[in-house]
Design an enzyme around this catalytic site. Structure first.
Site, mmCIF file in Angstrom:
data_model
loop_
_atom_site.group_PDB
_atom_site.id
_atom_site.type_symbol
_atom_site.label_atom_id
_atom_site.label_comp_id
_atom_site.label_asym_id
_atom_site.label_seq_id
_atom_site.Cartn_x
_atom_site.Cartn_y
_atom_site.Cartn_z
ATOM 1 C CG ASP A 6 -1.842 1.148 1.309
ATOM 2 O OD1 ASP A 6 -2.972 0.985 0.840
ATOM 3 O OD2 ASP A 6 -1.460 2.215 1.831
ATOM 4 C CG ASN A 49 -3.406 11.361 -6.635
ATOM 5 O OD1 ASN A 49 -2.527 11.377 -7.499
ATOM 6 N ND2 ASN A 49 -4.269 10.376 -6.530
ATOM 7 C CG HIS A 52 -5.266 13.273 -10.132
ATOM 8 N ND1 HIS A 52 -5.715 12.310 -9.256
ATOM 9 C CD2 HIS A 52 -5.975 14.397 -9.835
ATOM 10 C CE1 HIS A 52 -6.660 12.805 -8.477
ATOM 11 N NE2 HIS A 52 -6.836 14.074 -8.814
ATOM 12 C CG ASP A 104 -2.393 8.530 -13.029
ATOM 13 O OD1 ASP A 104 -2.976 8.114 -12.006
ATOM 14 O OD2 ASP A 104 -2.971 9.115 -13.960
ATOM 15 C CG ASP A 127 -3.208 3.610 -2.070
ATOM 16 O OD1 ASP A 127 -4.317 3.085 -1.894
ATOM 17 O OD2 ASP A 127 -2.598 4.204 -1.153
#
Length: 216
Positions: free
Chosen positions: A65, A73, A78, A82, A108
């Site tokens: 995680d 983010n 973003h 990504d 995630d």
């Protein structure tokens, strides 16, 4: 009058058409089981392959995680998030190797089943932990990331299916989030603390965080 060759060809044509159709359906199903961002198996695709691997007594179930992913983010955008997810997926896939499987369960959260051929899962996962924490090439120097890992040997819990093993790995991962350094006794077993790499800008600074394993 039809010759034998003509009869054979007329019979083969529909069979070939069905074979192509079946292949296209399989390809579409395979694509549907792939996460479009990372290329990893989605939960369904991962579950099918991971369940088969659990027949191997050397199988280790891993849950990963990305820590504070929402904050990343929100702060860096973003696109940065990504890129971090893609890098995490690539690194986890490489570590699982051809004998294992990796998947993105959502957001995630990632999972893998690795085959521990040499009985050194703790060491292997410590290495993976450091690899996952490395900065992404395009990462803003101010963006520091860590990844929490939890893992469990399938052989230690023979009565558990994949869902049960993932739950145990999740509990271990939560313990890792709660104990960032040192070694202490917990209800699940020992928390094995290791050092992971975390670069602060360009200084190459390090910080401590545990990789947690669950034993019977």
């Amino acid at each position: 009058m039809s010759t034998p060759a003509t009869v054979l060809l007329s019979a083969l044509a529909p069979a070939a058409g069905w074979a192509v159709h079946a292949w296209r359906l399989w390809a579409r199903l395979d694509t549907a089981r792939r996460d479009p961002l990372t290329g990893l198996w989605t939960r369904d695709g991962f579950t099918r392959r991971a369940t088969a691997l659990l027949k191997d007594p050397r199988a280790v179930v891993v849950l990963a995680d990305v820590d504070r992913f929402k904050q990343i983010n929100d702060t860096f955008g973003h696109a940065a998030g990504d890129a971090l997810l893609k890098a995490t997926a690539d690194r986890l896939t490489h570590h699982a190797g051809s004998s294992g499987v990796a998947g993105r369960l959502g957001g995630d959260e990632f999972a893998a089943v690795v085959i521990d051929s040499h009985g050194t899962a703790g060491d292997l996962l410590a290495v993976l932990h450091g690899v996952l924490a490395r900065p992404v090439d395009s990462q803003d120097p101010a963006m520091r990331t860590t990844v929490s890992l939890g893992w469990v040997r399938a052989a230690d819990f023979p009565g558990d299916d994949l869902s049960g093993l993932l739950r145990r790995a999740d509990e271990a991962m939560y313990a890792a989030k709660q104990a960032r350094a040192g070694m202490r006794r917990a209800g699940l077993g020992w928390l094995f603390a290791t050092v992971i790499g975390r670069r602060a800008g360009r200084t190459g600074a390090r910080t401590d965080a545990p990789v947690v394993g669950v034993g019977a």
